[in-house]
Motif scaffolding. Structure first.
Motif, PDB file in Angstrom:
ATOM      1  N   TYR A  23      19.512   5.296  11.416  1.00 49.26           N
ATOM      2  CA  TYR A  23      20.838   5.684  10.955  1.00 49.26           C
ATOM      3  C   TYR A  23      20.830   5.948   9.449  1.00 49.26           C
ATOM      4  CZ  TYR A  23      22.465   4.547  15.566  1.00 49.26           C
ATOM      5  OH  TYR A  23      22.637   4.555  16.936  1.00 49.26           O
ATOM      6  N   ALA A  24      21.863   6.604   8.986  1.00 49.30           N
ATOM      7  CA  ALA A  24      21.927   7.012   7.584  1.00 49.30           C
ATOM      8  C   ALA A  24      21.960   5.815   6.633  1.00 49.30           C
ATOM      9  CB  ALA A  24      23.146   7.908   7.351  1.00 49.30           C
ATOM     10  N   ASP A  25      22.655   4.759   7.023  1.00 45.74           N
ATOM     11  CA  ASP A  25      22.744   3.570   6.176  1.00 45.74           C
ATOM     12  C   ASP A  25      22.974   2.352   7.056  1.00 45.74           C
ATOM     13  OD1 ASP A  25      25.605   3.327   6.721  1.00 45.74           O
ATOM     14  OD2 ASP A  25      25.907   4.941   5.260  1.00 45.74           O
ATOM     15  N   ARG A  26      22.966   1.179   6.440  1.00 48.84           N
ATOM     16  CA  ARG A  26      23.038  -0.035   7.240  1.00 48.84           C
ATOM     17  C   ARG A  26      24.428  -0.255   7.836  1.00 48.84           C
ATOM     18  NH1 ARG A  26      20.711  -4.720   4.028  1.00 48.84           N
ATOM     19  NH2 ARG A  26      21.662  -6.007   5.661  1.00 48.84           N
ATOM     20  N   ASN A  27      25.467   0.311   7.235  1.00 50.47           N
ATOM     21  CA  ASN A  27      26.792   0.184   7.840  1.00 50.47           C
ATOM     22  C   ASN A  27      26.869   0.941   9.160  1.00 50.47           C
ATOM     23  OD1 ASN A  27      28.091  -1.498   5.918  1.00 50.47           O
ATOM     24  ND2 ASN A  27      28.288   0.239   4.534  1.00 50.47           N
ATOM     25  N   GLN A  28      26.369   2.179   9.163  1.00 54.56           N
ATOM     26  CA  GLN A  28      26.343   2.938  10.408  1.00 54.56           C
ATOM     27  C   GLN A  28      25.429   2.262  11.434  1.00 54.56           C
ATOM     28  OE1 GLN A  28      25.758   7.146  10.218  1.00 54.56           O
ATOM     29  NE2 GLN A  28      27.216   7.464   8.551  1.00 54.56           N
ATOM     30  N   MET A  29      24.299   1.781  10.963  1.00 53.84           N
ATOM     31  CA  MET A  29      23.380   1.063  11.844  1.00 53.84           C
ATOM     32  C   MET A  29      24.055  -0.127  12.517  1.00 53.84           C
ATOM     33  SD  MET A  29      20.336  -1.469  10.703  1.00 53.84           S
ATOM     34  CE  MET A  29      21.706  -2.571  10.252  1.00 53.84           C
ATOM     35  N   GLY A  30      24.765  -0.944  11.708  1.00 51.49           N
ATOM     36  CA  GLY A  30      25.415  -2.130  12.242  1.00 51.49           C
ATOM     37  C   GLY A  30      26.503  -1.802  13.240  1.00 51.49           C
ATOM     38  N   GLU A  64      25.978  -6.707   9.246  1.00 50.21           N
ATOM     39  CA  GLU A  64      26.768  -5.564   9.715  1.00 50.21           C
ATOM     40  C   GLU A  64      26.924  -5.591  11.228  1.00 50.21           C
ATOM     41  OE1 GLU A  64      25.337  -4.799   5.701  1.00 50.21           O
ATOM     42  OE2 GLU A  64      24.248  -5.351   7.525  1.00 50.21           O
ATOM     43  N   LEU A  65      25.897  -6.047  11.927  1.00 52.95           N
ATOM     44  CA  LEU A  65      26.013  -6.196  13.385  1.00 52.95           C
ATOM     45  C   LEU A  65      27.135  -7.162  13.727  1.00 52.95           C
ATOM     46  CD1 LEU A  65      25.082  -6.104  16.392  1.00 52.95           C
ATOM     47  CD2 LEU A  65      23.497  -7.961  15.803  1.00 52.95           C
ATOM     48  N   TYR A  66      27.148  -8.313  13.076  1.00 50.22           N
ATOM     49  CA  TYR A  66      28.134  -9.330  13.437  1.00 50.22           C
ATOM     50  C   TYR A  66      29.547  -8.918  13.033  1.00 50.22           C
ATOM     51  CZ  TYR A  66      24.008 -12.143  14.400  1.00 50.22           C
ATOM     52  OH  TYR A  66      22.817 -12.604  14.904  1.00 50.22           O
ATOM     53  N   ASP A  67      29.690  -8.248  11.904  1.00 51.43           N
ATOM     54  CA  ASP A  67      31.009  -7.725  11.538  1.00 51.43           C
ATOM     55  C   ASP A  67      31.485  -6.730  12.596  1.00 51.43           C
ATOM     56  OD1 ASP A  67      31.103  -9.249   9.249  1.00 51.43           O
ATOM     57  OD2 ASP A  67      30.444  -7.641   7.915  1.00 51.43           O
ATOM     58  N   GLY A  68      30.554  -5.934  13.121  1.00 49.88           N
ATOM     59  CA  GLY A  68      30.918  -4.986  14.162  1.00 49.88           C
ATOM     60  C   GLY A  68      31.263  -5.658  15.470  1.00 49.88           C
ATOM     61  N   LEU A  69      30.536  -6.707  15.831  1.00 47.78           N
ATOM     62  CA  LEU A  69      30.818  -7.395  17.089  1.00 47.78           C
ATOM     63  C   LEU A  69      32.208  -8.019  17.095  1.00 47.78           C
ATOM     64  CD1 LEU A  69      27.530  -9.252  18.138  1.00 47.78           C
ATOM     65  CD2 LEU A  69      28.691  -7.380  19.323  1.00 47.78           C
ATOM     66  N   VAL A  70      32.633  -8.506  15.941  1.00 47.17           N
ATOM     67  CA  VAL A  70      33.978  -9.085  15.843  1.00 47.17           C
ATOM     68  C   VAL A  70      35.037  -8.044  16.191  1.00 47.17           C
ATOM     69  CG1 VAL A  70      35.651 -10.081  14.236  1.00 47.17           C
ATOM     70  CG2 VAL A  70      33.267 -10.835  14.171  1.00 47.17           C
ATOM     71  N   GLY A 219      17.073  -1.866   5.423  1.00 43.23           N
ATOM     72  CA  GLY A 219      16.738  -2.126   4.030  1.00 43.23           C
ATOM     73  C   GLY A 219      15.304  -1.829   3.638  1.00 43.23           C
ATOM     74  N   ALA A 220      15.141  -1.405   2.391  1.00 41.16           N
ATOM     75  CA  ALA A 220      13.834  -1.011   1.870  1.00 41.16           C
ATOM     76  C   ALA A 220      12.828  -2.152   1.876  1.00 41.16           C
ATOM     77  CB  ALA A 220      13.993  -0.453   0.457  1.00 41.16           C
ATOM     78  N   LEU A 221      13.284  -3.397   1.732  1.00 38.29           N
ATOM     79  CA  LEU A 221      12.357  -4.528   1.729  1.00 38.29           C
ATOM     80  C   LEU A 221      11.666  -4.716   3.072  1.00 38.29           C
ATOM     81  CD1 LEU A 221      14.354  -7.178  -0.352  1.00 38.29           C
ATOM     82  CD2 LEU A 221      12.330  -5.886  -1.061  1.00 38.29           C
ATOM     83  N   LYS A 222      12.219  -4.123   4.134  1.00 44.27           N
ATOM     84  CA  LYS A 222      11.616  -4.250   5.464  1.00 44.27           C
ATOM     85  C   LYS A 222      10.706  -3.059   5.815  1.00 44.27           C
ATOM     86  CE  LYS A 222      13.762  -8.086   6.327  1.00 44.27           C
ATOM     87  NZ  LYS A 222      14.752  -8.287   7.394  1.00 44.27           N
ATOM     88  N   ASP A 254      17.671   1.726   9.492  1.00 47.47           N
ATOM     89  CA  ASP A 254      18.318   2.707   8.632  1.00 47.47           C
ATOM     90  C   ASP A 254      17.276   3.520   7.886  1.00 47.47           C
ATOM     91  OD1 ASP A 254      17.401   0.914   6.724  1.00 47.47           O
ATOM     92  OD2 ASP A 254      19.367   0.473   5.866  1.00 47.47           O
ATOM     93  N   ARG A 255      17.755   4.508   7.174  1.00 49.57           N
ATOM     94  CA  ARG A 255      16.878   5.434   6.454  1.00 49.57           C
ATOM     95  C   ARG A 255      15.966   4.690   5.481  1.00 49.57           C
ATOM     96  NH1 ARG A 255      18.177  10.893   4.875  1.00 49.57           N
ATOM     97  NH2 ARG A 255      20.368  10.489   5.310  1.00 49.57           N
ATOM     98  N   GLU A 256      16.518   3.689   4.786  1.00 47.85           N
ATOM     99  CA  GLU A 256      15.723   2.965   3.792  1.00 47.85           C
ATOM    100  C   GLU A 256      14.571   2.199   4.413  1.00 47.85           C
ATOM    101  OE1 GLU A 256      18.227   0.482   1.379  1.00 47.85           O
ATOM    102  OE2 GLU A 256      18.354   2.028  -0.154  1.00 47.85           O
ATOM    103  N   ALA A 257      14.823   1.546   5.536  1.00 48.77           N
ATOM    104  CA  ALA A 257      13.767   0.768   6.174  1.00 48.77           C
ATOM    105  C   ALA A 257      12.735   1.656   6.841  1.00 48.77           C
ATOM    106  CB  ALA A 257      14.365  -0.196   7.196  1.00 48.77           C
TER     107      ALA A 257
END
Length: 260
Positions: A23-30, A64-70, A219-222, A254-257
């Motif tokens: 996905y484009a970013d982690r928000n869309q991913m989540g 972001e996953l958990y915010d989405g699940l709520v 994320g880029a760290l991953k 996401d794109r960064e990872a």
């Protein structure tokens, strides 16, 4: 891009048995991951006799996953039994870094599962591993939401202790230094010396026994860990490589990872 209200990935790849959605970013991913988990939950809950058994990871990568699940609609969380997959040994109950505390604040207090089973990192570790293993063994696990560590671990199965044929479902482990550094990188601890050296973890076979796995890796760290997980030979040098063999896994990144 949205189609029929659904967020579309930039790209989808299949690596052995694993579908990888970028996905484009982690928000869309989540949001996309939450929609997929929500859909699976609603399918399972169509059976009025079924209690869903789920395992959740505790890490900032899952925020972001958990915010989405709520936000997911029409899910009877009272028919969900929730487990988590690892916990530090020795942190006091009030410590904000405890994974049970993270999940309670981030998710469980907001969705109110009918039953929550938390690992206890205080007390006799051997007895706790046996107790929690019996809870997991009582019935199949329907859904697991997990991440991948910077060293390629899944749960706290770091390369030195990961065992793809582990006879246990839950065990006590010594944390790899790279894993402990990640806890500092994630902002969970101020200094390496503050990070506990031991933890309880569900084993690799316990995770691979889940019927449906949803891996969330932003994320880029991953990036290096994700590249290894997708392309390195399957071995405990990168424990996440085993995920490619699971017949029911979808990875959201996401794109960064991914490095698009």
């Amino acid at each position: 891009m949205n189609v029929n209200g659904l967020i579309q990935p930039l790209e989808t790849q299949v690596v052995e048995q694993m579908s990888v959605q970028i996905y484009a970013d982690r928000n869309q991913m989540g949001r996309a991951a939450a929609a997929a988990v929500g859909d699976r939950l609603r399918q399972l809950l169509q059976d009025p006799e079924h209690q869903v058994r789920m395992i959740f990871a505790a890490a900032p990568s899952q925020n972001e996953l958990y915010d989405g699940l709520v936000q997911e609609k029409d899910i009877d969380w009272s028919r969900v039994c929730a487990f988590h997959m690892d916990e530090y040994i020795g942190l006091p109950d009030e410590a904000p870094q405890r994974f049970g505390q993270y999940l309670t604040e981030r998710l469980f207090s907001r969705i109110q599962p009918g039953r929550v089973e938390l690992l206890n990192g205080l007390g006799d570790a051997k007895q706790e591993c046996q107790r929690y293993g019996e809870l997991l063994r009582a019935a199949p696990i329907d859904i697991i939401c997990l991440g991948i560590g910077e060293n390629g671990h899944i749960a706290f199965n770091d390369p030195p202790v990961a065992d793809f044929n582990d006879p246990l479902l839950v065990k006590k482990v010594k944390l790899d230094e790279a894993c402990r550094h990640q806890q500092v990188n994630d902002g969970c601890f101020a200094r390496l010396d503050d990070v506990p050296e031991q933890a309880l973890t569900l084993t690799v076979p316990a995770l691979m026994a889940g019927k449906r796995l949803f891996a969330i890796v932003p994320g880029a760290l991953k990036r290096q860990a994700l590249k290894a997980a997708l392309h390195d030979p399957i071995s405990t040098a990168c424990p996440a490589t085993i995920l490619r063999t699971h017949p029911g896994i979808t990875m959201f990144t996401d794109r960064e990872a991914f490095g698009l």
